[in-house]
Design an enzyme around this catalytic site. Structure first.
Site, PDB file in Angstrom:
ATOM      1  N   ASN A   8       0.864  -1.180   0.000  1.00 48.33           N
ATOM      2  CA  ASN A   8       0.000   0.000   0.000  1.00 48.33           C
ATOM      3  C   ASN A   8       0.901   1.231   0.000  1.00 48.33           C
ATOM      4  O   ASN A   8       1.459   1.584   1.033  1.00 48.33           O
ATOM      5  CB  ASN A   8      -0.896  -0.042   1.252  1.00 48.33           C
ATOM      6  CG  ASN A   8      -1.761   1.189   1.397  1.00 48.33           C
ATOM      7  OD1 ASN A   8      -1.842   2.017   0.493  1.00 48.33           O
ATOM      8  ND2 ASN A   8      -2.419   1.321   2.549  1.00 48.33           N
ATOM      9  N   LYS A  10       0.095   4.223  -0.344  1.00 53.66           N
ATOM     10  CA  LYS A  10      -0.577   5.409   0.209  1.00 53.66           C
ATOM     11  C   LYS A  10      -0.336   6.625  -0.704  1.00 53.66           C
ATOM     12  O   LYS A  10      -0.209   6.449  -1.912  1.00 53.66           O
ATOM     13  CB  LYS A  10      -0.122   5.650   1.650  1.00 53.66           C
ATOM     14  CG  LYS A  10      -0.300   4.379   2.504  1.00 53.66           C
ATOM     15  CD  LYS A  10      -0.184   4.590   3.967  1.00 53.66           C
ATOM     16  CE  LYS A  10      -0.396   3.261   4.688  1.00 53.66           C
ATOM     17  NZ  LYS A  10      -0.401   3.377   6.131  1.00 53.66           N
ATOM     18  N   HIS A  95      -9.806   1.124   4.447  1.00 53.54           N
ATOM     19  CA  HIS A  95      -8.558   1.315   5.206  1.00 53.54           C
ATOM     20  C   HIS A  95      -8.844   2.283   6.360  1.00 53.54           C
ATOM     21  O   HIS A  95      -9.631   3.219   6.207  1.00 53.54           O
ATOM     22  CB  HIS A  95      -7.466   1.872   4.281  1.00 53.54           C
ATOM     23  CG  HIS A  95      -6.121   1.875   4.945  1.00 53.54           C
ATOM     24  ND1 HIS A  95      -5.755   2.837   5.851  1.00 53.54           N
ATOM     25  CD2 HIS A  95      -5.082   1.012   4.864  1.00 53.54           C
ATOM     26  CE1 HIS A  95      -4.525   2.561   6.290  1.00 53.54           C
ATOM     27  NE2 HIS A  95      -4.103   1.461   5.703  1.00 53.54           N
ATOM     28  N   GLU A  97      -7.259   4.682   7.475  1.00 48.56           N
ATOM     29  CA  GLU A  97      -7.012   6.090   7.151  1.00 48.56           C
ATOM     30  C   GLU A  97      -8.208   6.691   6.406  1.00 48.56           C
ATOM     31  O   GLU A  97      -8.515   7.870   6.559  1.00 48.56           O
ATOM     32  CB  GLU A  97      -5.706   6.216   6.342  1.00 48.56           C
ATOM     33  CG  GLU A  97      -4.495   6.047   7.266  1.00 48.56           C
ATOM     34  CD  GLU A  97      -3.255   5.492   6.606  1.00 48.56           C
ATOM     35  OE1 GLU A  97      -3.153   5.493   5.373  1.00 48.56           O
ATOM     36  OE2 GLU A  97      -2.358   5.048   7.358  1.00 48.56           O
ATOM     37  N   GLU A 165      -5.838  -4.793  10.491  1.00 50.25           N
ATOM     38  CA  GLU A 165      -4.820  -3.785  10.731  1.00 50.25           C
ATOM     39  C   GLU A 165      -5.168  -3.007  12.001  1.00 50.25           C
ATOM     40  O   GLU A 165      -5.973  -2.067  11.952  1.00 50.25           O
ATOM     41  CB  GLU A 165      -4.760  -2.794   9.559  1.00 50.25           C
ATOM     42  CG  GLU A 165      -4.349  -3.407   8.244  1.00 50.25           C
ATOM     43  CD  GLU A 165      -3.751  -2.371   7.314  1.00 50.25           C
ATOM     44  OE1 GLU A 165      -2.630  -2.585   6.848  1.00 50.25           O
ATOM     45  OE2 GLU A 165      -4.397  -1.336   7.077  1.00 50.25           O
ATOM     46  N   GLY A 171       2.113   2.359  10.820  1.00 51.08           N
ATOM     47  CA  GLY A 171       3.103   3.421  10.700  1.00 51.08           C
ATOM     48  C   GLY A 171       3.751   3.823  12.010  1.00 51.08           C
ATOM     49  O   GLY A 171       4.406   4.860  12.097  1.00 51.08           O
ATOM     50  N   SER A 209       2.945  -1.960  10.445  1.00 51.59           N
ATOM     51  CA  SER A 209       4.390  -2.010  10.712  1.00 51.59           C
ATOM     52  C   SER A 209       5.027  -3.353  10.386  1.00 51.59           C
ATOM     53  O   SER A 209       5.957  -3.791  11.051  1.00 51.59           O
ATOM     54  CB  SER A 209       4.688  -1.603  12.162  1.00 51.59           C
ATOM     55  OG  SER A 209       4.247  -0.274  12.394  1.00 51.59           O
TER      56      SER A 209
HETATM   57  P1  PGA Z   1       2.465   0.405   7.645  1.00 53.83           P
HETATM   58  O1  PGA Z   1       1.030   0.605   6.983  1.00 53.83           O
HETATM   59  O2  PGA Z   1       3.023  -0.887   7.119  1.00 53.83           O
HETATM   60  O3  PGA Z   1       3.259   1.594   7.209  1.00 53.83           O
HETATM   61  O4  PGA Z   1       2.261   0.351   9.125  1.00 53.83           O
HETATM   62  C1  PGA Z   1       0.173  -0.489   6.769  1.00 53.83           C
HETATM   63  C2  PGA Z   1      -1.128  -0.002   6.169  1.00 53.83           C
HETATM   64  O5  PGA Z   1      -1.633   1.028   6.597  1.00 53.83           O
HETATM   65  O6  PGA Z   1      -1.674  -0.642   5.248  1.00 53.83           O
END
Ligand code: PGA
Length: 248
Positions: A8, A10, A95, A97, A165, A171, A209
């Site tokens: 992803n 982003k 997601h 976010e 997640e 992150g 992460s």
């Molecule tokens: P990350 O993000 O691996 O940077 O923690 C995962 C995600 O949000 O899909």
């Protein structure tokens, strides 16, 4: 079903950097790709460029979101039909976010997943509790509500992917323990199986992460059949080491 490793990206990358990263990934994951299905989810405007680089390889392309409708007066939104036409095979929906930044509800996420299925895409439906919810002991309740509300009732196991997640792990460098991951993934499999007669073939990804250093342990966890990778997917070497960490 093979393991699925989804990158992803982003809201990262320029046209030049996306093409370069996709090309580097293809070269690096060539051997590793046999161990898992791999999909890259770049920002929507970069999909054609990334698809041009990955075409003819085993690496698939996916969207990061889609609308519930095929077309119409929806400024700034992306049609699932267009994603399919551009060569996408997957699309991430719900997601955290998007749930946080755009107030997406389970009902909306479910409608997006249904629209994706209708367009011939495999939705990667995301669920996960916040840190406050986990601290209040509400993880199980939140996961049950999100899975029941966001996953289309008629969806069969091979047609959808669910990604767990935990919001507090995205992150942040923090990851859930393998015991916690196994518990939530087991709960998701049970919830999915209810009313469908089983969850065989359902892929449940862990995200938050994930990096080369922890991928092996996470991917070997019960009921984990892949990973949704954010930050580490922007580094070709790191991402291919995650793919190589899939159990054979
Ligand atoms: P990350 O993000 O691996 O940077 O923690 C995962 C995600 O949000 O899909």
């Amino acid at each position: 079903m093979p393991y699925l490793i989804a990158g992803n990206w982003k809201m990262n990358g320029t046209l030049a950097s996306a093409e370069a990263l996709a090309a580097e990934l293809i070269a690096t994951v060539r051997g590793a790709a046999a161990q898992a299905e791999v999909v890259l989810c770049p920002p929507a405007p970069l999909i054609p460029a990334v698809r041009a680089v990955t075409k003819g390889t085993a690496v698939a392309v996916g969207g990061q979101d889609c609308h519930t409708k095929e077309k119409g007066a929806h400024t700034g939104d992306v049609s699932p039909v267009l994603l399919a036409e551009l060569g996408c095979r997957f699309v991430i929906v719900g997601h955290s976010e998007r749930r946080a930044d755009h107030g997406e509800t389970d009902e909306l996420v479910r409608a997006k997943a249904e629209a994706a299925l209708k367009a011939g895409l495999t939705p990667i439906i995301c669920v996960g509790e916040t840190e406050a919810e986990r601290e209040r002991g509400e993880t199980t309740t939140v996961i049950a509500r999100q899975v029941t509300g966001s996953v289309p009732g008629g969806a069969t196991a091979e047609k959808v992917v669910i990604a767990y997640e935990p919001v507090w792990a995205i992150g942040t460098g923090k990851t859930a323990t393998t015991a916690d991951i196994a518990a939530v993934h087991g709960q998701i499999a049970t919830l999915f199986a209810a009313g469908r007669g089983g969850s065989d073939g359902l892929r449940i990804l862990y995200g938050g992460s994930v990096k080369a250093a922890n991928a092996k342990e996470i991917l070997a966890t019960n009921n984990v059949s892949g990973a949704l990778v954010g930050g580490a997917s922007l580094d070709a070497a790191e991402f291919s080491r995650i793919i190589e960490s899939c159990p054979r």
